[in-house]
Design a protein around this motif. Sequence first.
Motif, PDB file in Angstrom:
ATOM      1  N   ALA A 143       0.497  -1.062  -0.048  1.00 26.04           N
ATOM      2  CA  ALA A 143       0.268  -0.222  -0.076  1.00 26.04           C
ATOM      3  C   ALA A 143       1.009   1.636  -0.478  1.00 26.04           C
ATOM      4  CB  ALA A 143      -0.723  -0.252   0.933  1.00 26.04           C
ATOM      5  N   MET A 144       1.922   1.338   0.408  1.00 29.51           N
ATOM      6  CA  MET A 144       2.940   2.229   0.270  1.00 29.51           C
ATOM      7  C   MET A 144       3.650   1.997  -0.688  1.00 29.51           C
ATOM      8  SD  MET A 144       1.162   3.647   3.626  1.00 29.51           S
ATOM      9  CE  MET A 144       1.505   5.395   3.478  1.00 29.51           C
ATOM     10  N   VAL A 145       3.564   1.688  -1.077  1.00 30.50           N
ATOM     11  CA  VAL A 145       4.735   1.701  -2.383  1.00 30.50           C
ATOM     12  C   VAL A 145       3.909   2.410  -3.245  1.00 30.50           C
ATOM     13  CG1 VAL A 145       5.322   0.396  -4.460  1.00 30.50           C
ATOM     14  CG2 VAL A 145       6.149   0.102  -2.075  1.00 30.50           C
ATOM     15  N   ARG A 146       2.447   2.152  -3.389  1.00 33.46           N
ATOM     16  CA  ARG A 146       1.361   3.023  -4.159  1.00 33.46           C
ATOM     17  C   ARG A 146       1.219   3.730  -3.606  1.00 33.46           C
ATOM     18  NH1 ARG A 146      -2.534  -1.311  -6.620  1.00 33.46           N
ATOM     19  NH2 ARG A 146      -0.290  -3.061  -7.348  1.00 33.46           N
ATOM     20  N   GLU A 147       0.746   4.237  -2.322  1.00 40.50           N
ATOM     21  CA  GLU A 147       1.137   6.216  -2.022  1.00 40.50           C
ATOM     22  C   GLU A 147       2.474   6.525  -2.797  1.00 40.50           C
ATOM     23  OE1 GLU A 147      -0.195   9.547   0.967  1.00 40.50           O
ATOM     24  OE2 GLU A 147      -1.175   7.460  -0.112  1.00 40.50           O
ATOM     25  N   ALA A 148       3.489   6.252  -2.334  1.00 39.76           N
ATOM     26  CA  ALA A 148       4.389   6.774  -2.708  1.00 39.76           C
ATOM     27  C   ALA A 148       4.533   7.403  -4.202  1.00 39.76           C
ATOM     28  CB  ALA A 148       5.818   5.847  -2.548  1.00 39.76           C
ATOM     29  N   PRO A 283       7.240  -1.789   6.163  1.00 39.92           N
ATOM     30  CA  PRO A 283       6.378  -1.010   4.848  1.00 39.92           C
ATOM     31  C   PRO A 283       5.367  -1.237   5.389  1.00 39.92           C
ATOM     32  CG  PRO A 283       5.808  -3.787   5.920  1.00 39.92           C
ATOM     33  CD  PRO A 283       6.818  -3.205   6.423  1.00 39.92           C
ATOM     34  N   ASN A 284       4.944  -0.633   6.305  1.00 41.30           N
ATOM     35  CA  ASN A 284       3.424   0.515   6.482  1.00 41.30           C
ATOM     36  C   ASN A 284       3.637   1.613   7.247  1.00 41.30           C
ATOM     37  OD1 ASN A 284       1.790  -2.374   6.736  1.00 41.30           O
ATOM     38  ND2 ASN A 284       3.121  -2.860   8.036  1.00 41.30           N
ATOM     39  N   ARG A 285       5.015   2.059   6.870  1.00 42.55           N
ATOM     40  CA  ARG A 285       5.164   3.331   6.717  1.00 42.55           C
ATOM     41  C   ARG A 285       5.962   4.464   5.909  1.00 42.55           C
ATOM     42  NH1 ARG A 285       7.559   3.249  13.039  1.00 42.55           N
ATOM     43  NH2 ARG A 285       5.987   2.249  14.098  1.00 42.55           N
ATOM     44  N   LEU A 286       5.697   5.455   5.297  1.00 44.67           N
ATOM     45  CA  LEU A 286       6.212   6.236   3.743  1.00 44.67           C
ATOM     46  C   LEU A 286       6.634   7.311   4.972  1.00 44.67           C
ATOM     47  CD1 LEU A 286       6.961   6.258   1.292  1.00 44.67           C
ATOM     48  CD2 LEU A 286       5.019   7.650   1.236  1.00 44.67           C
ATOM     49  N   HIS A 299       0.878   6.644   7.453  1.00 47.47           N
ATOM     50  CA  HIS A 299       0.787   4.936   7.855  1.00 47.47           C
ATOM     51  C   HIS A 299      -0.079   4.001   6.561  1.00 47.47           C
ATOM     52  CE1 HIS A 299       3.160   5.306  12.169  1.00 47.47           C
ATOM     53  NE2 HIS A 299       2.894   7.199  11.709  1.00 47.47           N
ATOM     54  N   ALA A 300       0.141   3.232   6.470  1.00 47.90           N
ATOM     55  CA  ALA A 300      -0.917   2.361   6.308  1.00 47.90           C
ATOM     56  C   ALA A 300      -2.589   2.222   6.647  1.00 47.90           C
ATOM     57  CB  ALA A 300      -0.325   0.550   6.075  1.00 47.90           C
ATOM     58  N   ALA A 301      -3.283   2.147   5.782  1.00 51.10           N
ATOM     59  CA  ALA A 301      -4.519   2.535   5.969  1.00 51.10           C
ATOM     60  C   ALA A 301      -5.269   3.510   6.447  1.00 51.10           C
ATOM     61  CB  ALA A 301      -4.683   1.312   7.365  1.00 51.10           C
ATOM     62  N   GLY A 302      -4.653   5.543   6.654  1.00 55.17           N
ATOM     63  CA  GLY A 302      -4.720   5.816   6.863  1.00 55.17           C
ATOM     64  C   GLY A 302      -5.951   6.714   5.336  1.00 55.17           C
ATOM     65  N   SER A 303      -6.421   7.268   6.999  1.00 58.22           N
ATOM     66  CA  SER A 303      -7.657   7.925   5.980  1.00 58.22           C
ATOM     67  C   SER A 303      -7.168   8.619   4.465  1.00 58.22           C
ATOM     68  CB  SER A 303      -9.146   8.630   6.921  1.00 58.22           C
ATOM     69  OG  SER A 303      -8.341   9.617   7.582  1.00 58.22           O
ATOM     70  N   TYR A 304      -6.342   9.393   4.736  1.00 59.78           N
ATOM     71  CA  TYR A 304      -5.607  10.044   4.428  1.00 59.78           C
ATOM     72  C   TYR A 304      -4.902  10.231   2.870  1.00 59.78           C
ATOM     73  CZ  TYR A 304      -2.199   9.024   7.409  1.00 59.78           C
ATOM     74  OH  TYR A 304      -1.128   8.172   8.377  1.00 59.78           O
ATOM     75  N   LEU A 305      -4.848   8.532   2.965  1.00 63.38           N
ATOM     76  CA  LEU A 305      -3.758   7.978   1.999  1.00 63.38           C
ATOM     77  C   LEU A 305      -4.983   8.194   0.768  1.00 63.38           C
ATOM     78  CD1 LEU A 305      -2.353   5.113   3.828  1.00 63.38           C
ATOM     79  CD2 LEU A 305      -1.489   7.208   3.498  1.00 63.38           C
ATOM     80  N   SER A 306      -3.850   7.850  -0.242  1.00 64.29           N
ATOM     81  CA  SER A 306      -5.079   8.112  -2.056  1.00 64.29           C
ATOM     82  C   SER A 306      -5.989   6.707  -2.230  1.00 64.29           C
ATOM     83  CB  SER A 306      -3.647   7.890  -3.303  1.00 64.29           C
ATOM     84  OG  SER A 306      -3.020   6.194  -2.948  1.00 64.29           O
ATOM     85  N   GLU A 321       0.278  -5.104   7.704  1.00 63.14           N
ATOM     86  CA  GLU A 321       0.561  -6.233   6.886  1.00 63.14           C
ATOM     87  C   GLU A 321       1.408  -5.909   5.999  1.00 63.14           C
ATOM     88  OE1 GLU A 321      -3.304  -6.162   3.854  1.00 63.14           O
ATOM     89  OE2 GLU A 321      -3.726  -3.825   5.227  1.00 63.14           O
ATOM     90  N   GLY A 322       2.165  -7.457   5.352  1.00 63.33           N
ATOM     91  CA  GLY A 322       3.515  -7.764   4.935  1.00 63.33           C
ATOM     92  C   GLY A 322       3.568  -8.107   3.577  1.00 63.33           C
ATOM     93  N   TYR A 323       4.372  -9.246   3.356  1.00 64.35           N
ATOM     94  CA  TYR A 323       4.635  -9.159   2.654  1.00 64.35           C
ATOM     95  C   TYR A 323       3.916 -10.691   1.957  1.00 64.35           C
ATOM     96  CZ  TYR A 323       7.808 -12.606  -0.950  1.00 64.35           C
ATOM     97  OH  TYR A 323       8.641 -12.846  -2.382  1.00 64.35           O
ATOM     98  N   LEU A 324       3.136 -11.014   2.261  1.00 63.40           N
ATOM     99  CA  LEU A 324       2.008 -11.826   1.596  1.00 63.40           C
ATOM    100  C   LEU A 324       0.748 -11.387   1.033  1.00 63.40           C
ATOM    101  CD1 LEU A 324       2.088 -15.557   4.416  1.00 63.40           C
ATOM    102  CD2 LEU A 324       2.803 -14.814   1.492  1.00 63.40           C
ATOM    103  N   GLU A 325       0.935 -10.566   2.157  1.00 65.27           N
ATOM    104  CA  GLU A 325      -0.636  -9.336   1.712  1.00 65.27           C
ATOM    105  C   GLU A 325      -0.108  -8.604   0.999  1.00 65.27           C
ATOM    106  OE1 GLU A 325      -1.216  -9.896   6.614  1.00 65.27           O
ATOM    107  OE2 GLU A 325       0.728  -9.398   4.833  1.00 65.27           O
TER     108      GLU A 325
END
Length: 381
Positions: A143-148, A283-286, A299-306, A321-325
């Motif tokens: 998710a945070m790669v998608r955000e980046a 992985p859950n932090r950018l 943070h992953a799951a933040g309402s402010y994310l894209s 959430e990690g590698y498998l997810e």
Amino acid sequence: MTHQRKWRMGMVGGGPGAFIGPVHRIAAELDGEIELVAGAFSQSAERSRAAAKMYRIDPNRAYTDYCTMIEVERQRDDAIDFVAIVTPNYLHWPVAEAALRAGFPVISDKPATSTYTEVLALEKVVKEAGLPYGLTHTYAGYAMVREARDICASGELGMIRKVAVEYLQGWLSRPVETSGNKQAVWREDPALNGPGGCIGDIGVHAFHLMEYVTGLHATALQATLLTVVEGRRLDDDCSALVQLDNGAQAVLMASQVAAGEGNGLRLRIYGETGSLDWRQEDPNRLRLKWLDGPEEIRHAAGSYLSDSARAVTRLPGGHPEGYLEAFAVLYREWAGALTAWKSGASEPIPDTLPGIAAAVRGMQFIDRAIESSRLKSWIKF
């Protein structure tokens, strides 16, 4: 349009002792849209049946070679819908070609093939077959790669001036291939792995992440590939300078002899007004740093994310959430691509899911890095 049943997967590779095969199976089935029903798990009939038992599938659908699996499955009323390739690299191209020519879409572990010549042939077959092709560059699913990626696309950082990407592991710091480590044995064998060792195993992940997130393309590189552990036949340490198409430079570092490192994939991107920093082991932090503003951690799951970051988040904030997810995100998008394809979509693969274009870019990177290291000079893409 939704698919009325689970997509049926046939796996090639992933027999007893494999690492990535079980990962593919777990990831594919996590969201309930795909099920593993058949496989050519090993060239040994006994080991292939053992894999079928491990995966809890019908032992009659455990084959000893991919050609037999493809031929038998295409005659069944409940045939597989697609083929997943999880073998050592030397089989990626022949399995993909056979499956595509038989009418089965393909999703493959990376790199797409052993050589650049093979991937160009694969690109042609994918186009001729008109079938979906996916490549599991796992880290694209975070998710945070998608955000980046969305931050870079939005221009929030201003024009990108510098990129630093590194992928550091330490598991090959000793010659573990000589003691029978299965994962190491094939990775250091050019006949099974292809000509790129570390550069093909993890360097290509770093390269893909760099282009995937920044939206920029490499135009030239100067690479140095080293074989640090005596007696090893392929590189185990790599460094490269990369010229990007906006004029910026990137530094890419990959090593499997970085003693003490686990899976240290890290991406830093520096723009005119700010920078971002993402680490696979957290992985859950950018982390965002601004030229004229306070440091920020998203943070992953933040309402402010894209929207795209929130779309691939399954759990509330604070539930890691990690590698498998992340892997499962790619399979969920693959299931969606199959549905779109069956519905007649001309471009069923979403741009968030690596496909044949990423496959070609990755193999081009490996090829150019090897050539640059050999010539000790800059090489254009």
